[in-house]
Design an enzyme around this catalytic site. Structure first.
Site, short mmCIF file in Angstrom:
data_model
loop_
_atom_site.label_atom_id
_atom_site.label_comp_id
_atom_site.label_asym_id
_atom_site.label_seq_id
_atom_site.Cartn_x
_atom_site.Cartn_y
_atom_site.Cartn_z
N HIS A 155 6.53 2.93 3.80
CA HIS A 155 5.42 2.24 3.13
C HIS A 155 4.98 2.95 1.86
O HIS A 155 4.23 2.38 1.08
CB HIS A 155 4.23 2.11 4.09
CG HIS A 155 4.50 1.13 5.20
ND1 HIS A 155 3.97 -0.14 5.23
CD2 HIS A 155 5.27 1.23 6.31
CE1 HIS A 155 4.39 -0.76 6.32
NE2 HIS A 155 5.18 0.05 6.99
N ASP A 363 1.43 4.68 -5.85
CA ASP A 363 1.16 3.95 -4.62
C ASP A 363 2.42 3.21 -4.20
O ASP A 363 3.08 2.60 -5.05
CB ASP A 363 0.03 2.92 -4.89
CG ASP A 363 -0.83 2.67 -3.66
OD1 ASP A 363 -0.32 2.87 -2.55
OD2 ASP A 363 -1.99 2.28 -3.83
O1 F6P Z 1 -0.02 3.56 3.47
C1 F6P Z 1 0.34 4.64 4.24
C2 F6P Z 1 -0.58 4.86 5.44
O2 F6P Z 1 -0.24 6.04 6.09
C3 F6P Z 1 -0.50 3.75 6.44
O3 F6P Z 1 0.59 3.90 7.29
C4 F6P Z 1 -1.84 3.89 7.09
O4 F6P Z 1 -2.27 2.72 7.69
C5 F6P Z 1 -2.75 4.27 5.94
O5 F6P Z 1 -1.94 4.97 5.05
C6 F6P Z 1 -3.96 5.03 6.40
O6 F6P Z 1 -3.63 6.34 6.71
P1 F6P Z 1 -4.08 7.10 8.04
O7 F6P Z 1 -3.42 6.39 9.18
O8 F6P Z 1 -3.62 8.48 7.85
O9 F6P Z 1 -5.57 6.97 8.10
#
Ligand code: F6P
Length: 455
Positions: A155, A363
């Site tokens: 992602h 991003d």
């Molecule tokens: O976009 C990357 C990401 O790690 C997603 O997988 C996740 O939902 C978001 O950022 C939020 O991050 P975290 O799960 O570390 O709060």
């Protein structure tokens, strides 16, 4: 039909407390899991002694989560995932921490996931692993003898080879990707940087149809940009709560143009640079002062990590300085809010905003940009100002694209957006909306899983 197994760090399957409170990715995966009688595995988000997987079924979807001991959370999630891979993959070598314990914790948790999930996998299950937390999991599952079709989707961006090679174990990490049948990236740019690594560091070759061969192993690597659940978001923008929020925003704007930013409080989102750009706009356009205000919504995240504490403190200070320098008795230029809001509320805010200001420094995609587009009034849409370094810029190239590091670029784009004719706004928005509608999250999921089934 094969079952679909999704594995990710966080599990966002519906729960009994909040059956409908999911984001776009969760909605799309949940729908697929429901159709395919699948299971969503991951970390519960809780710290505690591991007592195995806890299964729950809600709304026709089964999730299975595991608690992780404190040391694992520190080394795997706060450590390798968020202090090593996240900054490195977002081009922030200066923030990247290289600790052997972090790497050890990362591999240990991936092995643990393999051990606990492995026994629940059936021979013809389709397995789809999500994101940088779980790169080695496919390899772990293959070591356990699994011959299932295995897919991986990243992602976040894929870093340039020269940056990636700063990681002592870069080769081991990339080799683990060759356990998968299909590896997906958000954009062609990230796919090409991956190709560069494969060619220059692994002596691999790139064939037709995304096939990549290294030694005796061939996998497929594709660019497959994630979307939002556009239909659902449009419905959100027309919900009672969105309409009430829109009215509330219009009332509190008292004729001023609203500029909105919505981001997790993360240094990759370029919030400091965004505030500097807005400050430049205020400094250089004194006549425009009371006609505009910026609402920045930034819920804190990953608060155990020092760099996140630092960026929070910097933004607290900077927002205070901007308001101190420019506010008047009846006008505050910057409303800076450290909490999250439900989707329907955000949809109402987006619709009321004349400008969506989305300026990450780097991003993987950026779904806020797509949500902003989906929420607009087709007759009188706002203007999206978008960082050229967001994955979304490849699809939303009719936004005003800016260099997020340049305060002048941001200030000029704000001025241009505020002056833009309705005709130009409609023309730019229409092509962006068509993309957001057509290449939505369901399109993304079907495209990836079809590729995996044919692998
Ligand atoms: O976009 C990357 C990401 O790690 C997603 O997988 C996740 O939902 C978001 O950022 C939020 O991050 P975290 O799960 O570390 O709060």
């Amino acid at each position: 039909m094969s079952r679909l197994i999704v594995i990710s760090n966080r599990v966002s399957a519906p729960t009994a407390d909040q059956p409908g409170a999911q984001g776009g990715l969760a909605v799309a995966l949940t729908a697929a899991l429901r159709e395919a009688d699948g299971i969503w595995f991951g970390w519960s988000g809780k710290t505690g002694e591991t007592s195995g997987l806890k299964f729950k079924t809600c709304d026709g979807v089964t999730s299975a989560t595991i608690d992780l001991p404190e040391q694992d959370v520190n080394e795997y999630y706060d450590g390798y995932a968020n202090r090593t891979l996240w900054p490195l993959f977002h081009y922030r070598l200066g923030l990247t921490e290289f600790e052997r314990d972090f790497q050890g914790g990362y591999e240990r948790v991936n092995r643990l996931f393999g051990e606990v999930i492995g026994p629940h996998i059936q021979p013809d299950d389709l397995i789809w692993i999500q994101d940088y937390h779980m790169i080695p999991l496919g390899w772990v599952l293959r070591q356990r003898g699994l011959t299932n079709r295995l897919g991986f989707f990243l992602h976040i961006p894929w870093p340039p080879t020269r940056l990636l090679t700063a990681l002592p174990e870069h080769r081991r990490l990339v080799e683990a990707l060759f356990a998968y049948d299909v590896v997906g990236f958000q954009t062609r740019e990230w796919l090409e940087t991956f190709h560069d690594y494969v060619i220059n560091q692994m002596d691999g070759s790139i064939g037709e149809d995304g096939r990549i061969t290294v030694g005796g192993r061939t996998i497929r690597a594709i660019a497959c940009p994630i979307g939002i659940d556009a239909q659902e978001f449009i419905a959100s923008a027309n919900s009672q709560q969105a309409i009430a929020t829109y009215d509330r925003m219009v009332e509190s704007s008292i004729g001023r143009s609203l500029i909105v930013g919505v981001d997790r409080l993360d240094y990759s989102k370029g919030l400091e640079e965004r505030f500097n750009g807005y400050q430049r706009y205020l400094e250089t356009r004194p006549n425009a002062h009371a006609n505009v205000f910026l609402l920045q919504i930034a819920p804190p995240s990953r608060a155990a990590v020092q760099s996140y504490q630092d960026i929070r403190a910097q933004l607290d200070a900077l927002s205070g300085r901007i308001n101190g320098a420019f506010a008047d008795i009846d006008w505050v230029p910057l409303r800076y809010v450290n909490q999250g809001y439900p989707r329907d509320v955000l949809a109402g805010v987006y619709r009321a905003a004349r400008i969506g200001l989305v300026t990450p420094l780097r991003d993987g995609m950026n779904l806020v940009a797509k949500e902003y587009v989906a929420a607009q009034d087709p007759e009188n849409p706002g203007v999206l100002i978008l960082s050229r370094f967001a994955g979304a810029a490849a699809q939303l190239d009719n936004a005003l694209l800016v260099n997020p590091y340049s305060p002048d670029d941001i200030a000029d784009a704000i001025e241009r957006a505020l002056a833009m004719s309705r005709e130009e706004r409609v023309a730019r928005w229409t092509t962006m909306f068509e993309n957001v509608r057509d290449e939505d999250v369901i399109w993304w999921r079907k495209r990836f899983t079809a590729c995996l089934m044919n692998a």
